[in-house]
Design an enzyme around this catalytic site. Structure first.
Site, mmCIF file in Angstrom:
data_model
loop_
_atom_site.group_PDB
_atom_site.id
_atom_site.type_symbol
_atom_site.label_atom_id
_atom_site.label_comp_id
_atom_site.label_asym_id
_atom_site.label_seq_id
_atom_site.Cartn_x
_atom_site.Cartn_y
_atom_site.Cartn_z
ATOM 1 N N LYS A 173 75.652 80.228 93.018
ATOM 2 C CA LYS A 173 74.227 80.255 92.712
ATOM 3 C C LYS A 173 73.469 80.958 93.838
ATOM 4 C CE LYS A 173 70.654 77.427 90.647
ATOM 5 N NZ LYS A 173 70.364 76.147 89.989
ATOM 6 N N GLU A 259 72.201 62.419 78.345
ATOM 7 C CA GLU A 259 71.150 61.425 78.125
ATOM 8 C C GLU A 259 71.557 60.345 77.126
ATOM 9 O OE1 GLU A 259 69.286 65.025 79.824
ATOM 10 O OE2 GLU A 259 70.688 64.688 78.162
ATOM 11 N N ARG A 287 66.760 63.745 73.306
ATOM 12 C CA ARG A 287 68.179 63.915 72.994
ATOM 13 C C ARG A 287 68.859 62.581 72.696
ATOM 14 N NH1 ARG A 287 69.358 67.435 78.424
ATOM 15 N NH2 ARG A 287 68.125 69.282 77.906
#
Length: 524
Positions: A173, A259, A287
């Protein structure tokens, strides 16, 4: 998160079906990119499980697993460990590097054949077993920053018939930009920054954020209540639970981008007497709606939902706006919903949730900083379902009643007070009340406001079907709707694009001038 494989599979199958119907239609490959944090979510496995049996078309699906060991927070769990083992197979990587140097000395046709042979190795030594068992042709891990090699591999995979394919790519990243390489989490989203030094522009010091106020009170409560546990879905810093994790690591659980699991995991804890706080952004809690209903609400379990980023969120835009939680939670039997008007109220509501054992309770609060109020050392629990009068200036009882009442839920209270000052300048000082609770709301307060005022305005940072709807239904059932001009102000029935939060609320019609306009229009 975790949706790209399902969407890509649908596209690949659709291409095939269209090509069968229309010979002139060119069937295409579909590439789905997914991160190592997202692939731990359940939907990714549902898609991979289906891809193996989805029939013709699925073999043209190529999934690129972008593995940089960094989403917003470092990935956690068994999948992360599994990918790390694949990455660390230096024996195989060493063989690849040696073979790469060798084949470059061979004629081009032989080099192409050798490259294909390299891909056919596909984890025989690294052991991409999980993906293979799910029916994917596994290739990797490969260096995602070696573009010539990556392009060559993708060309070969495009022409193979061994799909569906999983290409495991290792990246870093912020690769190539040193400040981001050193602190990838800080560059997930950036403010203005100095390109040379990487220093991000910081605004002037101001009041604490709502998130930090929640975190402080929860961590303080946990010091004297060992039943309190905290759960997050890959957002420890975003929800403020990183401080809790440092203080009580044994009672902190980051379940990754999952979740649904987070909610049912919290439900399991609640069945055994713990007091779990499930801290999830409003837009992400959507979700897990099925789990909220079936695993928590239906069983009347005391799971505490700390719903961060409720309301409009500024630069994060429509995907992260917490517009719907009041509506989708408010229709569930036995659900308690609180919304603080400022950071002091949030402190009290966090204390309320910590001690509430009568069923599920949700605490929604916005992104951003509070008003700069003085905060006591600890919060004081509130009476469930009771609101409060902030200003009582207008209105009178009896047949000659008049005036305006404004009933606010959540942080729009500050705008309501501005509107009250503006109305007072017109000679119409209103009554202003803070609902505190969307459910159960203070029916006595609502009925008194309706009886003693000509106009009742509710305002909330949520969609239609939320608090205003609940109040309207109550007024209709009690017959009071015929005696008051009821005007619910909500977010409009559309998505609102990126902007500052202030500009978004102005666009939504939830600022002081809009409240004043609504009141004057209702009075005629």
């Amino acid at each position: 998160s975790s949706t790209s494989i399902s969407a890509g599979l649908g596209m690949a199958v659709a291409h095939h079906l269209r090509a069968e119907e229309d010979p002139s239609y060119r069937e295409r490959n579909v590439i789905a990119v997914i991160g190592d944090g997202s692939i731990s979510a359940g939907m990714a496995y549902e898609a991979m499980n289906n891809a193996a049996v989805a029939g013709p078309g699925a073999e043209r699906l190529i999934v690129i697993l972008n593995d940089n060991e960094m989403s917003i927070a470092p990935p956690v769990g068994a999948m992360s460990n599994y990918l790390s083992r694949l990455m660390s197979s230096r024996k195989f990587m060493g063989l690849r590097e040696l073979a790469g140097k060798f084949v470059k000395k061979l004629p081009a046709p032989v080099e192409r054949t050798a490259r294909k042979a390299d891909e056919y190795a596909r984890g025989m030594i690294t052991g991409g077993t999980l993906f293979e068992e799910l029916g994917f042709y596994y290739v990797g891990p490969v260096d995602g920053h070696d573009l010539p090699q990556l392009v060559s591999i993708l060309r070969n995979l495009r022409d193979t018939d061994n799909g569906p394919i999983m290409l495991h790519v290792i990246t870093e990243k912020g690769h190539g930009y040193q400040p981001a390489e050193k602190a990838g989490d800080k560059y997930h989203a950036v403010a203005k920054f100095n390109v040379v030094t990487g220093e991000q522009k910081k605004g002037p010091a101001g009041p604490p954020s709502y998130t930090s106020v929640f975190s402080r009170e929860l961590t303080r409560r946990a010091a004297t209540d060992n039943r309190i546990a905290a759960i997050t879905a890959a957002m420890p810093s975003g929800t403020g639970l990183d401080a809790f994790a440092k203080a009580y690591p044994d009672r902190f659980f980051d379940v990754g981008i999952a979740e649904q699991h987070a909610v049912t995991f919290a439900a399991g804890m609640a069945t055994e007497g713990l007091r779990p706080f499930c801290a999830i952004y409003s837009t992400f809690l959507q979700r897990a709606y099925d789990q909220v209903m079936h695993d928590v609400v239906l069983q009347k379990l005391p799971v505490r939902f700390a719903i961060d980023r409720a309301g409009l969120v500024g630069a994060d835009g429509a995907t992260h706006a917490g517009s719907f939680d009041i509506a989708y939670l408010g229709c569930l039997p036995g659900m308690t919903i609180m919304a603080p008007s400022d950071e002091l109220e949030l402190l009290h509501m966090t204390a309320t949730a910590a001690l509430f054992d009568e069923g599920p309770i949700a605490l929604r609060y916005p992104r951003g900083s509070g008003l700069g109020l003085d905060l006591p050392a600890e919060g004081t629990p509130l009476e469930i379902g009771k609101g409060r009068i902030i200003r009582e200036m207008g209105g009178q009882s009896g047949p000659e009643k008049g005036g305006v009442a404004i009933l606010s839920l959540g942080p729009r209270l500050a705008e309501c007070l501005k509107a009250a000052d503006m109305l007072a300048a017109h000679g119409l000082p209103p009554t202003v009340a803070d609902a505190r609770f969307a459910k159960p709301f203070d029916t006595e307060l609502v009925e008194n406001l309706a009886r003693n005022h000509a106009v009742l305005i509710t305002i909330e940072e949520g969609s239609e079907g939320g608090f205003g709807s609940l109040v309207g239904h109550h007024l209709a059932r009690t017959g009071l709707l015929d005696n008051v001009r009821f005007r619910p102000l909500t977010l409009p029935d559309r998505f609102i694009d990126h902007n500052t939060q202030a500009a978004q609320y102005a666009e939504a019609g939830l600022s002081a001038p809009h409240i004043v306009g609504t009141a004057l229009s209702a009075l005629g």
